[in-house]
Design a protein around this motif. Structure first.
Motif: not given
Length: 801
Positions: A88-94, A101-109, A344-349, A77-82
């Motif tokens: 939320l996606l990670a909680d389910m896909l895990e 592959f997230t391209y808009g989440d810059f969250g901390l480590m 980033s989406i291009y690289n994820a693919a 799954v490529i997604g998660g602009l925010g």
């Protein structure tokens, strides 16, 4: 008709372009064809969970965890602009171990390590962005900056994380404003009032740099805030906006006529991107009549061009022809150059394709089976990709090497772009720098100031963003009470200190061989100086020393010439000659203190002065004692006659002088004088003789003072002896002068520095010697030269009545 953010549609097109490019690359996917399915959650958590469950259901049937169509095998799954969407996606896909592959989440480590199987971030960790922001502020010396973020949890986390780094870097927040977003129409008036208040805070602040953090919603709300404020207060807001990488210049169809000049000159951090060959050609040839399978493509086309494919849309009068060109659309609606999110989406693919290729080429690849003469792969399980995605390195379609590290981060860093706006409501991004935390620190941050175009209000001069102007050289900062440390007063440096750079926290002392200039903004090398013969002071003292030496020689010559006269023979003629010679040497010893001191001069000048003066004072003491003994010997029956003679005088001279010689010998053998440099003078380094042991120096002076005191005491007691020519009177006056000079010498010597110390000692030598010469020998010279008739034995021996 639903309102969409048309800007984000480039990300969909980038995905389609990447999949097409990968499928056409026979080297990368020889036996596998990729496809993709698009879903839009419209910022709704409920819609997101439904979309995720549809991924694990048979197509067109919502039965989670039941799939009977193997052709639509979801492997990533490529997604998660925010950040909220990504988590939320990670909680389910895990649960399904499906790579995300997230391209808009810059969250901390801290957030990135919260899942047992890692997510894969095509953008760097946000902590690197904080450091990049601080590096940018430091580069331009912006230390008084505004902070703006969303009024939500991510905004609070941004402030909590960035503020400590700012303080450590001596940067202060001028204000921290939270952008209000309304969710319902009835909230609009309340939010509108908050926008006005926020606009006033920004406008009145002296901070010209404002850091803006948030996501696409933040930019849309900020545009509303600026439009509201500029309309109400009839003033344009000229600031340098520093935009975080999550932000994008997105807009809604209703904002089509809104001006974006307020963002001219903004500096934006973006996920690294490069221009992909063929992508612009791909965009230019898009036609809504030819695109199939995308239900919302026509909706996108209608909103981006402001036209309609249907006669039922009464809001839009113009009909869509399908021949409209995307390159004519303003940037806030759609950009032709690939954005950082799209790249980033291009690289994820490509990451998915590279992992599939590695999986099919490895020893654990799916076993082949033959079914009716066709070669098929068994179904690839998504979890099999994780071992290949960790620390994967591949080349994308541009030829750039992309690498995911052990934490699942793409190590490409950030681009720094300068936003240049145009009157037609469009803009261009100009790359002016890079920030890559995975290279050495000295190469990790770069920016070209010459390529930056600033906001018109700054007249193309780099703006300042300070609480007050930097202190000029010669001044230093003094903290203002009750104000942040970035606000201060500029105070002149105290005496003896300088500040040679702008904005110095404190003043510093110059090196010992330098001194501050008048403006106290630089150190000037001190000139090397000493009491030279060329100096007026040195020349004057030398001339006095020579003149008095010549005068002493004349007196000695006169005494030698009239050596047979009673006044010369009186009181031991040889003792008189010895005193005159020692006085001559005393005058000449002053010359040792003038000129550049060297090792030999320093070693002997104080010694010579001490010994010669001791001889002179011993002679005076011998003369005094001789006068007293001579008077006592004239009394009938006196036994003092045997003490009167040359032996007594010689013994006193030798005894008095040898003690001083002993003191000097101890001085030379223990701590002898040596050449030194005195740096304490304000504008010069003074070459001088260091006395070595100051105590020994004062012992020499003290012993001379002891001899003078004894001589003065004896002479004072003998001053009223009834001789016509009583020499004890003159010795009393000479010792009074001598003692007065050297008593005043000590405090004066201690209170002076450099050449003045030497001059004080020379003056004391000359004055005290002249006092002995004048008081003792002037009356005798007066009789010898001017009143020779008095130079008879009868006149000298007769007693006063």
């Amino acid at each position: 008709m639903a309102r969409i953010i048309t800007k984000n549609y480039q990300q969909v097109l980038a995905m389609g372009f990447a999949v097409t490019e990968i499928n056409e690359n026979s080297n990368l996917s020889p036996n596998i064809s990729l496809g993709f399915h698009l879903s839009e959650t419209y910022f709704s958590q409920r819609r997101m969970y439904q979309t995720i469950m549809e991924l694990f259901s048979t197509q067109h049937r919502f039965v989670p965890n039941y799939q009977c169509n193997t052709e639509s095998n979801v492997i990533a799954v490529i997604g998660g602009l925010g950040s909220e969407t990504s988590h939320l996606l990670a909680d389910m896909l895990e649960v399904y171990k499906l790579p995300q592959f997230t391209y808009g989440d810059f969250g901390l480590m801290l957030n990135r390590q919260s899942h047992s199987l890692p997510l894969y971030w095509m953008v760097p960790n946000e902590v690197h962005q904080y450091i990049a922001i601080v590096r940018l502020l430091q580069h331009f010396s912006w230390r008084w900056v505004g902070l703006m973020t969303m009024d939500d949890n991510s905004g609070e986390f941004f402030l909590k994380s960035l503020l400590p780094i700012l303080y450590e870097s001596n940067i202060c927040p001028a204000f921290t404003e939270r952008i209000s977003v309304f969710g319902f129409f009835e909230e609009f008036l309340e939010v509108q009032q908050k926008w006005k208040e926020t606009f006033l805070v920004i406008m009145r602040s002296k901070a010209n740099a404002v850091v803006l953090h948030g996501e696409t919603k933040a930019m849309i709300s900020l545009r509303g805030l600026l439009r509201q404020g500029e309309s109400d207060y009839e003033t344009a807001l000229g600031k340098v906006w520093i935009l975080s990488a999550q932000l994008d210049f997105a807009t809604m169809a209703m904002h089509r006529d809104w001006d974006i000049q307020a963002f001219h000159g903004a500096l934006a951090f973006t996920a690294h991107s490069r221009e992909v060959p063929g992508f612009q050609h791909f965009l230019q040839n898009l036609n809504p009549h030819l695109v199939t399978g995308y239900d919302f493509f026509q909706t996108f086309w209608e909103q981006v061009f402001g036209c309609s494919f249907s006669n039922y849309n009464l809001d839009i009068e113009e009909a869509c022809t399908g021949k409209e060109k995307l390159e004519n659309v303003p940037g806030p609606f759609f950009e032709m150059s690939m954005t950082g999110h799209s790249y980033s989406i291009y690289n994820a693919a490509y990451a998915v394709a590279s992992a599939l290729h590695a999986l099919s080429s490895s020893s654990v690849k799916s076993r082949l089976r033959v079914d009716r003469g066709r070669v098929k792969y068994q179904i690839i399980k998504p979890w099999q990709l994780h071992s290949f995605l960790r620390s994967i390195s591949f080349n994308n379609g541009v030829g750039e090497t992309i690498q995911l590290n052990e934490n699942g981060e793409c190590t490409v860093g950030f681009d720094i772009t300068n936003v240049v706006t145009f009157p037609n409501h469009s803009f261009a991004r100009v790359k002016v720098g890079r920030m890559n935390p995975w290279v050495p620190p000295d190469k990790g941050f770069s920016i070209d100031d010459n390529d930056i175009e600033w906001h018109q209000s700054f007249n193309q001069v780099m703006p300042l963003s300070l609480c007050n102007e930097d202190c000029h050289p010669g001044n230093h900062k003094k903290k203002k009470e009750g104000e942040p440390f970035c606000c201060y007063d500029c105070v002149p440096c105290p005496g003896g200190k300088i500040s040679n750079r702008t904005g110095m926290e404190s003043c510093t002392f110059c090196l010992e061989d330098h001194y501050p200039n008048k403006e106290q903004n630089q150190c000037i090398p001190k000139a090397l100086t000493f009491l030279a013969y060329e100096d007026p002071l040195g020349m004057g003292l030398a001339m006095f020393a020579l003149f008095f030496s010549w005068l002493t020689a004349l007196v000695l010559g006169a005494f030698v010439k009239h050596h047979s006269t009673p006044i010369v023979k009186a009181n031991n003629r040889n003792l008189t000659y010895t005193l005159l010679i020692s006085l001559l040497l005393c005058f000449l010893s002053a010359l040792l203190f003038i000129g550049q001191p060297d090792k030999l001069v320093c070693l002997f000048r104080q010694i010579a002065f001490g010994i010669v003066f001791s001889v002179a004072v011993s002679c005076v003491l011998a003369k005094t004692i001789t006068v007293v003994l001579a008077f006592m010997a004239t009394k009938p029956g006196s036994g003092m006659r045997k003490w009167v003679g040359k032996k007594m005088a010689t013994s006193i001279i030798l005894g008095g002088s040898l003690v001083q010689v002993g003191i000097c010998a101890v001085w030379l053998s223990s701590f002898p004088p040596f050449p030194d440099v005195d740096y304490q003078s304000d504008e010069a380094m003074v070459l001088e003789c260091n006395e070595g042991c100051v105590t020994m120096f004062y012992c020499v002076l003290g012993y001379m003072g002891f001899l003078a005191t004894v001589s003065f005491s004896v002479a004072f007691l003998a001053r009223k002896l009834p001789d016509s020519f009583n020499e004890a009177k003159f010795i009393t006056f000479s010792m009074l002068v001598f003692c007065s000079v050297w008593l005043s010498f000590v405090p004066t010597y201690l209170s002076t520095k450099g050449k003045s110390m030497v001059a004080v000692e020379i003056f004391s030598i000359l004055a005290s010697t002249l006092g002995l010469l004048g008081c003792i020998f002037f009356p005798k010279c007066y009789i010898i030269v001017l009143r020779p008739e008095l130079n008879k034995r009868d006149n000298l021996t007769k007693r006063k009545a």
